[in-house]
Design an enzyme around this catalytic site. Structure first.
Site, PDB file in Angstrom:
ATOM      1  N   ASN A 113      37.035  58.573  15.277  1.00  0.00           N
ATOM      2  CA  ASN A 113      36.121  59.670  15.643  1.00  0.00           C
ATOM      3  C   ASN A 113      35.414  59.207  16.692  1.00  0.00           C
ATOM      4  O   ASN A 113      35.656  58.239  17.331  1.00  0.00           O
ATOM      5  CB  ASN A 113      35.280  60.212  14.399  1.00  0.00           C
ATOM      6  CG  ASN A 113      34.438  58.912  13.911  1.00  0.00           C
ATOM      7  OD1 ASN A 113      33.985  58.148  14.700  1.00  0.00           O
ATOM      8  ND2 ASN A 113      33.872  59.129  12.772  1.00  0.00           N
ATOM      9  N   ASP A 148      56.017  61.257  16.726  1.00  0.00           N
ATOM     10  CA  ASP A 148      55.058  61.015  16.138  1.00  0.00           C
ATOM     11  C   ASP A 148      55.257  60.025  14.940  1.00  0.00           C
ATOM     12  O   ASP A 148      54.441  59.303  14.765  1.00  0.00           O
ATOM     13  CB  ASP A 148      54.114  62.005  15.739  1.00  0.00           C
ATOM     14  CG  ASP A 148      53.445  62.834  16.724  1.00  0.00           C
ATOM     15  OD1 ASP A 148      52.908  62.405  17.710  1.00  0.00           O
ATOM     16  OD2 ASP A 148      53.251  64.242  16.445  1.00  0.00           O
ATOM     17  N   GLU A 156      37.629  32.212  56.955  1.00  0.00           N
ATOM     18  CA  GLU A 156      36.610  32.968  55.663  1.00  0.00           C
ATOM     19  C   GLU A 156      35.407  32.046  55.724  1.00  0.00           C
ATOM     20  O   GLU A 156      34.494  32.282  55.202  1.00  0.00           O
ATOM     21  CB  GLU A 156      37.348  32.806  54.579  1.00  0.00           C
ATOM     22  CG  GLU A 156      38.584  33.765  54.369  1.00  0.00           C
ATOM     23  CD  GLU A 156      38.889  34.327  53.052  1.00  0.00           C
ATOM     24  OE1 GLU A 156      38.629  33.350  52.265  1.00  0.00           O
ATOM     25  OE2 GLU A 156      39.781  35.108  52.688  1.00  0.00           O
ATOM     26  N   HIS A 161      37.183  24.663  50.596  1.00  0.00           N
ATOM     27  CA  HIS A 161      38.775  25.237  50.390  1.00  0.00           C
ATOM     28  C   HIS A 161      39.578  24.458  51.154  1.00  0.00           C
ATOM     29  O   HIS A 161      40.619  23.986  51.264  1.00  0.00           O
ATOM     30  CB  HIS A 161      38.724  26.668  50.481  1.00  0.00           C
ATOM     31  CG  HIS A 161      37.980  27.580  49.182  1.00  0.00           C
ATOM     32  ND1 HIS A 161      36.771  27.513  49.059  1.00  0.00           N
ATOM     33  CD2 HIS A 161      38.690  28.423  48.274  1.00  0.00           C
ATOM     34  CE1 HIS A 161      36.785  28.299  47.939  1.00  0.00           C
ATOM     35  NE2 HIS A 161      38.016  28.821  47.441  1.00  0.00           N
TER      36      HIS A 161
END
Length: 435
Positions: free
Chosen positions: A218, A365, A419, A424
């Site tokens: 519900n 169903d 970047e 990195h």
């Protein structure tokens, strides 16, 4: 009392705005519901079993000493399986077999490949450790939902399926428990509402926390699922049930009327739409609707649904019908036409597609095989039916060889420095061969 159903014509200048108005559904949650659900979830998260017991007594009128008393044994599930009428047991078993067979074909396996440098790439497919299944209780008891939610999880290899089902006033539905036994549910707790969702999401002293919560409920259950998403995964936030039928005008009008009823009887907000190029056929179906409605047990619900949210839409041809259907992106789509395969080519958005005059949506169903948990409210534009894949997760596998680390490390170095991420770049550069 005659039902007057909205008529739309795709050739009208204001068709777009009329269709938008027809499809509009307010899914905003009442502020009071939100506050109540957040309070319940907070209490369950901080107080565990104690809060679950308090809310179970308050909402389901069940007074027990411990949550352990709400834990149904496998023996009790087997007892329910033996207690139900034989025809119901056989029907459940036949449906489960078809659902399992269909979903076994969805099972995805891990895969790997090796590139020219000897680098291994792939994907590891892993089932969830634990899944939670919410099943409505009380008047709304749906054993079919147990099969549709639990079986894909078991096929996926989920380690433990935990089912929660409310039993207001202690009333237990044996058909639901029998479905749980057939589907292989591992544990069942007779707890419902937002408190059950909270227990599954956060875990309590007795109810284990799960990784994903699936199943209908519900407004309080749906709101709770929305609130705990992120802590756990959820299947979807479902809106009212929908059916859209495209018909060439050659199917028995009574069949089509009853197909529209099959969703309208769910609740007053359900939506039933028929699209056809045959205006006389639309008239015939409307006549069938008014003829058959008095024979329906849920006539009042159907009448409200058909009056408020149904529509009969006239189009120039089946190709235009497909275009209108794609804009609606219905949960259930019936292609009640001579050549459904040809029309299927033009369908882009639908939760489930039912092919031909003999394929009633109701079969989907219960026992066709594919899942009946489907995207609603136009979300079929980007969502899929519940399936085995919803209970599996994928991890990328990356294993560079020395040669591959040298070659791709140079690429990574350029991009990382571009970047401005020096660590990195240097991490990749350490593995580059120096001349």
């Amino acid at each position: 009392m005659t039902v007057s159903i909205k008529r739309l014509n795709a050739s009208q200048a204001d068709f777009d705005s009329q269709l938008a108005t027809l499809l509009a559904w307010d899914d905003s949650v009442d502020h009071q519901v939100n506050e109540s659900v957040r309070h319940i979830l907070h209490e369950v998260k901080t107080r565990g079993d104690e809060a679950v017991l308090e809310f179970t007594e308050k909402f389901d009128r069940l007074n027990v000493a411990s949550v352990a008393e709400l834990d149904m044994s496998q023996a009790r599930l087997q007892q329910a399986l033996k207690a139900i009428p034989e025809d119901q047991r056989v029907a459940l078993e036949q449906a489960a077999e078809r659902v399992r067979d269909y979903h076994e074909r969805q099972d995805q396996k891990s895969w790997q490949y090796q590139d020219e440098d000897g680098t291994v790439l792939g994907q590891k497919v892993t089932p969830l450790d634990r899944a939670g299944l919410y099943v409505p209780g009380g008047k709304a008891a749906y054993p079919s939902s147990v099969l549709m939610n639990a079986i894909p999880a078991k096929v996926a290899g989920v380690g433990e399926v935990i089912m929660v089902v409310p039993t207001p006033d202690g009333v237990v539905n044996d058909l639901v428990l029998a479905a749980a036994a057939i589907a292989g549910v591992d544990r069942v707790f007779t707890v419902g509402g937002a408190q059950a969702v909270g227990a599954l999401a956060y875990g309590t002293e007795t109810i284990p926390a799960v990784d994903k919560i699936v199943g209908p409920g519900n407004i309080f259950v749906a709101t709770a699922k929305r609130e705990v998403f992120g802590t756990v995964g959820i299947d979807m936030i479902a809106g009212p049930s929908e059916i859209l039928v495209i018909c060439d005008g050659k199917t028995d009008p009574d069949w089509i009327a009853m197909d529209l009823f099959s969703q309208a009887e769910h609740d007053e907000q359900a939506q039933s739409i028929l699209i056809s190029p045959d205006a006389a056929f639309l008239d015939a179906v409307e006549a069938s609707i008014n003829k058959l409605l008095p024979t329906m047990e849920r006539a009042d619900i159907i009448r409200t649904s058909m009056t408020d949210r149904a529509a009969l839409i006239q189009v120039t041809d089946l190709s235009e019908a497909a275009k209108v259907s794609n804009r609606i992106a219905p949960e259930h789509l019936e292609l009640s036409v001579e050549d459904p395969e040809a029309l299927l080519e033009e369908i882009r958005h639908a939760g489930a597609i039912f092919m031909g005059r003999y394929t009633a949506e109701a079969l989907g169903d219960y026992c066709a095989g594919p899942n009946h948990v489907l995207p609603t409210s136009g979300t079929a534009r980007f969502s899929s039916p519940l399936g085995v894949y919803d209970f599996q997760k994928r991890s990328s596998i990356i294993g560079f060889s020395a040669k591959g680390a040298d070659r791709m490390g140079r690429v990574a170095s350029v991009l990382a420095r571009g970047e401005g991420l020096t660590a990195h770049a240097r991490s990749a550069e350490y593995r580059i061969k120096r001349d």
